[in-house]
Scaffold this motif. Structure first.
Motif, PDB file in Angstrom:
ATOM      1  N   ALA A 118      10.906  -6.556  -5.554  1.00 27.13           N
ATOM      2  CA  ALA A 118      11.355  -6.308  -4.471  1.00 27.13           C
ATOM      3  C   ALA A 118      10.414  -4.958  -3.910  1.00 27.13           C
ATOM      4  O   ALA A 118       9.765  -5.333  -2.575  1.00 27.13           O
ATOM      5  N   ILE A 119      10.021  -4.186  -4.735  1.00 29.36           N
ATOM      6  CA  ILE A 119       9.012  -3.108  -4.078  1.00 29.36           C
ATOM      7  C   ILE A 119       7.780  -3.520  -3.731  1.00 29.36           C
ATOM      8  O   ILE A 119       6.864  -3.506  -3.024  1.00 29.36           O
ATOM      9  N   ALA A 120       7.320  -4.333  -4.798  1.00 26.78           N
ATOM     10  CA  ALA A 120       5.907  -5.194  -4.858  1.00 26.78           C
ATOM     11  C   ALA A 120       5.730  -6.315  -3.540  1.00 26.78           C
ATOM     12  O   ALA A 120       4.880  -6.038  -2.645  1.00 26.78           O
ATOM     13  N   ALA A 121       6.723  -6.875  -3.059  1.00 27.61           N
ATOM     14  CA  ALA A 121       7.102  -7.708  -2.002  1.00 27.61           C
ATOM     15  C   ALA A 121       6.986  -6.595  -0.773  1.00 27.61           C
ATOM     16  O   ALA A 121       6.033  -6.975   0.588  1.00 27.61           O
ATOM     17  N   GLY A 122       7.803  -5.760  -0.871  1.00 24.10           N
ATOM     18  CA  GLY A 122       7.844  -4.897   0.525  1.00 24.10           C
ATOM     19  C   GLY A 122       6.497  -4.148   0.611  1.00 24.10           C
ATOM     20  O   GLY A 122       5.856  -3.933   1.922  1.00 24.10           O
ATOM     21  N   ARG A 123       6.025  -3.556  -0.182  1.00 30.49           N
ATOM     22  CA  ARG A 123       4.440  -3.135  -0.195  1.00 30.49           C
ATOM     23  C   ARG A 123       3.172  -3.951   0.308  1.00 30.49           C
ATOM     24  O   ARG A 123       2.356  -3.667   0.933  1.00 30.49           O
ATOM     25  N   SER A 124       3.622  -5.256   0.040  1.00 28.03           N
ATOM     26  CA  SER A 124       2.490  -6.178   0.204  1.00 28.03           C
ATOM     27  C   SER A 124       2.808  -6.505   1.498  1.00 28.03           C
ATOM     28  O   SER A 124       1.626  -6.836   2.136  1.00 28.03           O
ATOM     29  N   LEU A 125       3.810  -6.649   2.172  1.00 27.38           N
ATOM     30  CA  LEU A 125       4.007  -7.020   3.571  1.00 27.38           C
ATOM     31  C   LEU A 125       3.319  -5.892   4.492  1.00 27.38           C
ATOM     32  O   LEU A 125       3.053  -6.224   5.592  1.00 27.38           O
ATOM     33  N   THR A 126       3.103  -4.703   4.038  1.00 29.02           N
ATOM     34  CA  THR A 126       2.853  -3.516   4.979  1.00 29.02           C
ATOM     35  C   THR A 126       1.525  -2.868   4.418  1.00 29.02           C
ATOM     36  O   THR A 126       1.143  -2.057   5.125  1.00 29.02           O
ATOM     37  N   SER A 127       0.876  -3.570   3.478  1.00 29.63           N
ATOM     38  CA  SER A 127      -0.263  -2.927   2.803  1.00 29.63           C
ATOM     39  C   SER A 127      -1.586  -2.884   3.950  1.00 29.63           C
ATOM     40  O   SER A 127      -2.080  -1.821   4.351  1.00 29.63           O
ATOM     41  N   GLY A 128      -1.721  -3.934   4.435  1.00 29.52           N
ATOM     42  CA  GLY A 128      -2.749  -4.011   5.569  1.00 29.52           C
ATOM     43  C   GLY A 128      -2.165  -4.109   7.127  1.00 29.52           C
ATOM     44  O   GLY A 128      -2.907  -3.761   7.915  1.00 29.52           O
TER      45      GLY A 128
END
Length: 284
Positions: A118-128
């Motif tokens: 879930a951390i990976a998904a959340g950070r991917s959603l906001t990275s760009g």
């Protein structure tokens, strides 16, 4: 003697920032600081060891996390283009809030694995999406020259917050072992508030340009700016195109029709019949 232009590394002055642009910068600073303030980061290994996980399980979860983060970058980028950067920010904040609470309710191998996925998904959603939302918000206010400074300030504040807060994790765990994860969830919830407070921008058309919320002029041509620099809207005071995409008003300082700037005081308004007629832009 040849006159040199401004050096690219020099910062632009901040006196020309509108209140709306300053608000976008403040909210972006708050989002970046709270979203990335993971209180559990310095102690997650010790926490998982106390929960009964072996070294192989702990480092195996880390390997899965980094692979998942790389794989999530592609679909989440498509999602951001589909639903908008602002919506991606609050979606990522919601996912991050839930992810930080998983080890509290399930301190086991499946719980920690779901936590890092879930951390990976959340950070991917906001990275760009965070950078895109900041740039679009400043550009909408005619302050895109301040983007680099605002982006650097947000990252610097986030690093400073980690330096200040992470030494407190040890004493907090002595009071409550789950404190780092609870505080991380609270910080992520605070970043959700910052994302929801960001201003909404006009949607983009197929070509990537932003569409105005107001209707097109009678000739059927799509309105464009016809003055340089862009004056403020007479109804809401924002620097927007014609018609104003914030209040749907036709500013008096614009020419109705598709316009192209030809000088500082004149423009050509092209109608649907492709006839160009010169007009004088009234500028305040």
């Amino acid at each position: 003697m040849r006159r040199r232009g401004p050096a690219p590394w020099r910062r632009a002055p901040r006196e020309d920032l509108t209140p709306a642009a300053r608000r976008v910068i403040r909210l972006n600073n708050g989002f970046q600081l709270l979203f990335n303030l993971l209180w559990w980061m310095p102690v997650f290994y010790a926490y998982q060891r106390d929960a009964g996980l072996s070294d192989g399980q702990i480092f195996g979860i880390q390997s899965i996390y980094y692979i998942a983060f790389c794989l999530f970058e592609i679909p989440t980028g498509l999602v951001a283009d589909r639903i908008g950067a602002r919506n991606c920010l609050w979606a990522g904040a919601v996912v991050m809030t839930a992810a930080n609470l998983m080890p509290v309710f399930s301190p086991s191998y499946p719980g920690f694995l779901l936590h890092f996925l879930a951390i990976a998904a959340g950070r991917s959603l906001t990275s760009g999406a965070a950078s895109a939302c900041l740039y679009d918000g400043l550009r909408a206010e005619g302050a895109d020259a301040h983007y680099l400074r605002a982006e650097g300030t947000a990252r610097a504040l986030g690093l400073a917050a980690k330096v200040v807060c992470w030494p407190l994790v040890g004493p907090l765990m002595m009071l409550a072992p789950q404190a780092p994860y609870v505080l991380s969830a609270a910080s992520a919830a605070g970043s959700l508030g910052c994302a929801l407070a960001l201003p909404r921008l006009a949607p983009r058309d197929a070509s990537g340009a932003r569409r105005a919320r107001g209707g097109a002029p009678a000739g059927g041509a799509r309105p464009r700016c016809c003055a340089t620099p862009a004056p403020r809207c007479g109804s809401c005071g924002r620097r927007r195109g014609s018609p104003c995409s914030w209040c749907r008003a036709w500013p008096s300082s614009r020419c109705r029709g598709s316009a192209r700037s030809t000088s500082s005081s004149r423009c050509c308004c092209t109608t649907a019949s492709a006839r160009a007629t010169p007009a004088v832009c009234s500028r305040r």
